[in-house]
Scaffold this active site. Structure first.
Site, PDB file in Angstrom:
ATOM      1  N   CYS A   1       0.839  -1.214   0.000  1.00  0.00           N
ATOM      2  CA  CYS A   1       0.000   0.000   0.000  1.00  0.00           C
ATOM      3  C   CYS A   1       0.870   1.259   0.000  1.00  0.00           C
ATOM      4  CB  CYS A   1      -0.923   0.026   1.222  1.00  0.00           C
ATOM      5  SG  CYS A   1      -2.033  -1.382   1.310  1.00  0.00           S
TER       6      CYS A   1
ATOM      7  N   ARG B   1      -7.899  -4.436  -2.918  1.00  0.00           N
ATOM      8  CA  ARG B   1      -7.452  -3.276  -3.709  1.00  0.00           C
ATOM      9  C   ARG B   1      -8.462  -3.076  -4.834  1.00  0.00           C
ATOM     10  NH1 ARG B   1      -2.428  -2.597  -1.669  1.00  0.00           N
ATOM     11  NH2 ARG B   1      -1.512  -4.525  -0.898  1.00  0.00           N
TER      12      ARG B   1
HETATM   13  C1  BEZ Z   1       0.560  -4.652   1.829  1.00  0.00           C
HETATM   14  O1  BEZ Z   1       1.761  -4.888   1.806  1.00  0.00           O
HETATM   15  O2  BEZ Z   1       0.100  -3.577   1.461  1.00  0.00           O
HETATM   16  C2  BEZ Z   1      -0.350  -5.715   2.328  1.00  0.00           C
HETATM   17  C3  BEZ Z   1       0.007  -7.028   2.148  1.00  0.00           C
HETATM   18  C4  BEZ Z   1      -0.823  -8.024   2.632  1.00  0.00           C
HETATM   19  C5  BEZ Z   1      -2.005  -7.705   3.278  1.00  0.00           C
HETATM   20  C6  BEZ Z   1      -2.363  -6.365   3.430  1.00  0.00           C
HETATM   21  C7  BEZ Z   1      -1.535  -5.366   2.952  1.00  0.00           C
END
Ligand code: BEZ
Length: 226
Positions: free
Chosen positions: A54, A135
């Site tokens: 993110c 997402r």
């Molecule tokens: C992330 O790195 O943004 C992420 C990865 C796994 C679950 C939620 C967020």
């Protein structure tokens, strides 16, 4: 995987009006989509603040914010986190440099959807988690109609060239009443919509003799981009 995998979820549809909501954001209160009348909007969710993928996505959105503004397009982010978490994370991002993006300021609004009201309206809660959004990316036109929807899982960061291509493609299709072929990019040939009557086929054959047209068959005519 979640316990809720078989529960009913609302999924807004392409061609339907963007579900309305009121929300608290990092830029103040928001009434959606009313606040964005006359503009394109990219409404996107991310699973959680202070997570690595993110963070790279927010840095990339920030680096492209001006490009989107030039396309009359506003960005609106969302996650199931508090406003204080959002503010702390955006402030932390202001200190990072990655992939040629230096200390980006995030000045588009990010919705604090702690009660999950918006996430539920937009089908952002799916099988991966009961408490964090996938997402999602909603492309909403200046009349408040949903025109494209993308959903990605938590583990895969989005393709921002594709996000920009979608805005460019939708705007071109609307402005010129054309369709866009596989892997279209700005400057490449566009497709003239197929004729609907025998008379129109004849007219199309005449038109396709002109410069800038290439007719593969009666239903498939390419036109050079202007
Ligand atoms: C992330 O790195 O943004 C992420 C990865 C796994 C679950 C939620 C967020």
């Amino acid at each position: 995987m979640t316990e809720n995998i078989n529960q009913e979820v609302n999924f807004p549809l392409i061609g339907s009006r963007a579900p309305e909501f009121e929300a608290v954001t990092t830029q103040g209160d928001m009434k959606f989509p009313q606040d964005y009348e006359g503009k394109w909007v990219i409404l996107f969710s991310h699973p959680a603040d202070f997570t690595p993928v993110c963070t790279t996505e927010f840095m990339t959105f920030a680096s492209m914010h001006d490009e989107f503004r030039e396309l009359n397009t506003e960005l609106v982010g969302l996650s199931i986190d508090s406003i204080h978490s959002h503010l702390a994370w955006l402030n932390a991002i202001r200190g990072y440099t990655w992939n040629g993006i230096e200390k980006p300021a995030i000045d588009f609004p990010v919705i604090a959807d702690l009660k999950m009201d918006v996430a539920k309206k937009y089908g952002m809660l799916q099988g991966e988690s009961d408490t964090s959004a996938v997402r999602a990316v909603f492309f909403i036109d200046p009349k408040g109609v949903i025109r494209t929807i993308l959903y990605y899982p938590a583990a895969l960061g989005r393709n921002f060239d594709e996000i920009k291509r979608i805005i460019l493609g939708l705007q071109k299709a609307d402005a010129e009443s054309v369709a866009l072929p596989a892997n279209w990019e700005p400057g490449k040939d566009v497709i003239v919509p197929p004729p609907g009557t025998c008379g129109a086929i004849k007219e199309r054959m005449e038109l396709a003799k002109g410069e800038g047209y290439e007719m593969k068959d009666w239903f498939l005519t390419f036109k050079e981009d202007k």
